[in-house]
Design a protein around this motif. Structure first.
Motif, mmCIF file in Angstrom:
data_model
loop_
_atom_site.group_PDB
_atom_site.id
_atom_site.type_symbol
_atom_site.label_atom_id
_atom_site.label_comp_id
_atom_site.label_asym_id
_atom_site.label_seq_id
_atom_site.Cartn_x
_atom_site.Cartn_y
_atom_site.Cartn_z
ATOM 1 N N ALA A 196 0.557 4.343 -1.819
ATOM 2 C CA ALA A 196 1.575 3.278 -1.826
ATOM 3 C C ALA A 196 2.371 3.293 -0.523
ATOM 4 N N GLU A 197 2.716 4.471 -0.031
ATOM 5 C CA GLU A 197 3.473 4.555 1.222
ATOM 6 C C GLU A 197 2.639 4.072 2.395
ATOM 7 N N ALA A 198 1.362 4.436 2.420
ATOM 8 C CA ALA A 198 0.479 3.970 3.496
ATOM 9 C C ALA A 198 0.313 2.451 3.435
ATOM 10 N N ARG A 199 0.158 1.920 2.226
ATOM 11 C CA ARG A 199 0.031 0.470 2.059
ATOM 12 C C ARG A 199 1.335 -0.223 2.478
ATOM 13 N N ARG A 200 2.464 0.341 2.073
ATOM 14 C CA ARG A 200 3.761 -0.205 2.472
ATOM 15 C C ARG A 200 3.888 -0.247 3.989
ATOM 16 N N ASN A 201 3.471 0.834 4.641
ATOM 17 C CA ASN A 201 3.570 0.897 6.092
ATOM 18 C C ASN A 201 2.675 -0.147 6.765
ATOM 19 N N ARG A 202 1.494 -0.378 6.197
ATOM 20 C CA ARG A 202 0.601 -1.407 6.734
ATOM 21 C C ARG A 202 1.242 -2.791 6.579
ATOM 22 N N MET A 203 1.779 -3.048 5.397
ATOM 23 C CA MET A 203 2.442 -4.338 5.164
ATOM 24 C C MET A 203 3.672 -4.487 6.059
ATOM 25 N N LEU A 204 4.407 -3.403 6.248
ATOM 26 C CA LEU A 204 5.572 -3.434 7.142
ATOM 27 C C LEU A 204 5.118 -3.738 8.566
ATOM 28 N N GLY A 205 4.019 -3.132 8.978
ATOM 29 C CA GLY A 205 3.476 -3.378 10.314
ATOM 30 C C GLY A 205 3.082 -4.835 10.512
ATOM 31 N N LEU A 206 2.477 -5.426 9.494
ATOM 32 C CA LEU A 206 2.103 -6.843 9.590
ATOM 33 C C LEU A 206 3.335 -7.735 9.626
ATOM 34 N N TRP A 207 4.337 -7.387 8.830
ATOM 35 C CA TRP A 207 5.594 -8.130 8.824
ATOM 36 C C TRP A 207 6.273 -8.024 10.189
ATOM 37 N N ALA A 208 6.333 -6.803 10.724
ATOM 38 C CA ALA A 208 6.961 -6.578 12.027
ATOM 39 C C ALA A 208 6.183 -7.289 13.130
ATOM 40 N N ALA A 209 4.866 -7.258 13.043
ATOM 41 C CA ALA A 209 4.039 -7.939 14.043
ATOM 42 C C ALA A 209 4.379 -9.430 14.083
ATOM 43 N N VAL B 226 14.206 -8.404 19.338
ATOM 44 C CA VAL B 226 14.279 -8.919 17.969
ATOM 45 C C VAL B 226 15.507 -8.301 17.314
ATOM 46 N N ALA B 227 16.422 -9.146 16.882
ATOM 47 C CA ALA B 227 17.707 -8.683 16.359
ATOM 48 C C ALA B 227 17.643 -8.449 14.851
ATOM 49 N N LEU B 228 17.142 -7.296 14.476
ATOM 50 C CA LEU B 228 17.158 -6.878 13.075
ATOM 51 C C LEU B 228 17.769 -5.483 13.009
ATOM 52 N N THR B 229 18.605 -5.267 12.037
ATOM 53 C CA THR B 229 19.293 -3.986 11.913
ATOM 54 C C THR B 229 18.419 -2.964 11.187
ATOM 55 N N GLN B 230 18.829 -1.730 11.322
ATOM 56 C CA GLN B 230 18.166 -0.643 10.610
ATOM 57 C C GLN B 230 18.235 -0.894 9.104
ATOM 58 N N GLU B 231 19.348 -1.394 8.637
ATOM 59 C CA GLU B 231 19.513 -1.667 7.210
ATOM 60 C C GLU B 231 18.553 -2.750 6.734
ATOM 61 N N ALA B 232 18.342 -3.767 7.561
ATOM 62 C CA ALA B 232 17.420 -4.853 7.200
ATOM 63 C C ALA B 232 15.988 -4.334 7.127
ATOM 64 N N ILE B 233 15.637 -3.469 8.046
ATOM 65 C CA ILE B 233 14.281 -2.901 8.041
ATOM 66 C C ILE B 233 14.111 -1.989 6.833
ATOM 67 N N ARG B 234 15.109 -1.161 6.543
ATOM 68 C CA ARG B 234 15.047 -0.293 5.353
ATOM 69 C C ARG B 234 14.916 -1.122 4.080
ATOM 70 N N ALA B 235 15.641 -2.220 4.005
ATOM 71 C CA ALA B 235 15.555 -3.091 2.825
ATOM 72 C C ALA B 235 14.134 -3.650 2.683
ATOM 73 N N LYS B 236 13.538 -4.040 3.795
ATOM 74 C CA LYS B 236 12.159 -4.551 3.763
ATOM 75 C C LYS B 236 11.205 -3.442 3.345
ATOM 76 N N MET B 237 11.437 -2.224 3.828
ATOM 77 C CA MET B 237 10.596 -1.088 3.450
ATOM 78 C C MET B 237 10.670 -0.842 1.945
ATOM 79 N N THR B 238 11.865 -0.917 1.384
ATOM 80 C CA THR B 238 12.049 -0.718 -0.055
ATOM 81 C C THR B 238 11.338 -1.813 -0.841
ATOM 82 N N GLU B 239 11.506 -3.046 -0.390
ATOM 83 C CA GLU B 239 10.849 -4.183 -1.044
ATOM 84 C C GLU B 239 9.328 -4.035 -1.014
ATOM 85 N N LEU B 240 8.797 -3.680 0.139
ATOM 86 C CA LEU B 240 7.348 -3.553 0.282
ATOM 87 C C LEU B 240 6.793 -2.345 -0.465
ATOM 88 N N LEU B 241 7.578 -1.274 -0.586
ATOM 89 C CA LEU B 241 7.117 -0.108 -1.338
ATOM 90 C C LEU B 241 6.926 -0.469 -2.810
#
Length: 107
Positions: free
Chosen positions: A25-38, A81-96
């Motif tokens: 799940a963490e690896a999948r989350r990271n892949r999805m996060l990478g696609l989102w960030a891309a 790209v103006a995104l905060t650490q909190e916004a990225i963490r929130a996306k990580m939680t959502e994607l996990l």
């Protein structure tokens, strides 16, 4: 084998399965996060898939999510790209949460 031994073996198997699912799940989350960030970085196509792989690989630098967060945050900062650490963490939680459901469903 006693009933207690069977219970212990059952708990061990359940723990191993839970850990495997957590890792997937963490690896999948990271892949999805990478696609989102891309997408946020303006990266498309095969380059986006390659970037997602970089994000997944970043997770092996140290225990926890800090390495992934630093990678994405650093790349965002470098590209303006103006995104905060909190916004990225929130996306990580959502994607996990999404990734965990997909892994349990066998996708």
């Amino acid at each position: 084998m006693t009933t207690l031994d069977k219970r212990e073996e059952g708990f061990e198997k359940k723990f191993a399965l839970d850990e495997e699912q957590k890792f997937k799940a963490e690896a999948r989350r990271n892949r999805m996060l990478g696609l989102w960030a891309a997408e946020k970085l303006g990266i498309t196509g095969e380059a986006a898939a390659a970037y997602a792989k970089e994000v997944v690989a970043a997770d092996f630098e140290e225990a926890g999510d800090g390495d992934v967060l630093r990678k994405v945050l650093g790349d965002f900062s470098a590209k303006g790209v103006a995104l905060t650490q909190e916004a990225i963490r929130a996306k990580m939680t959502e994607l996990l949460a999404v990734a965990a459901i997909e892994v349990k469903a066998g996708k």
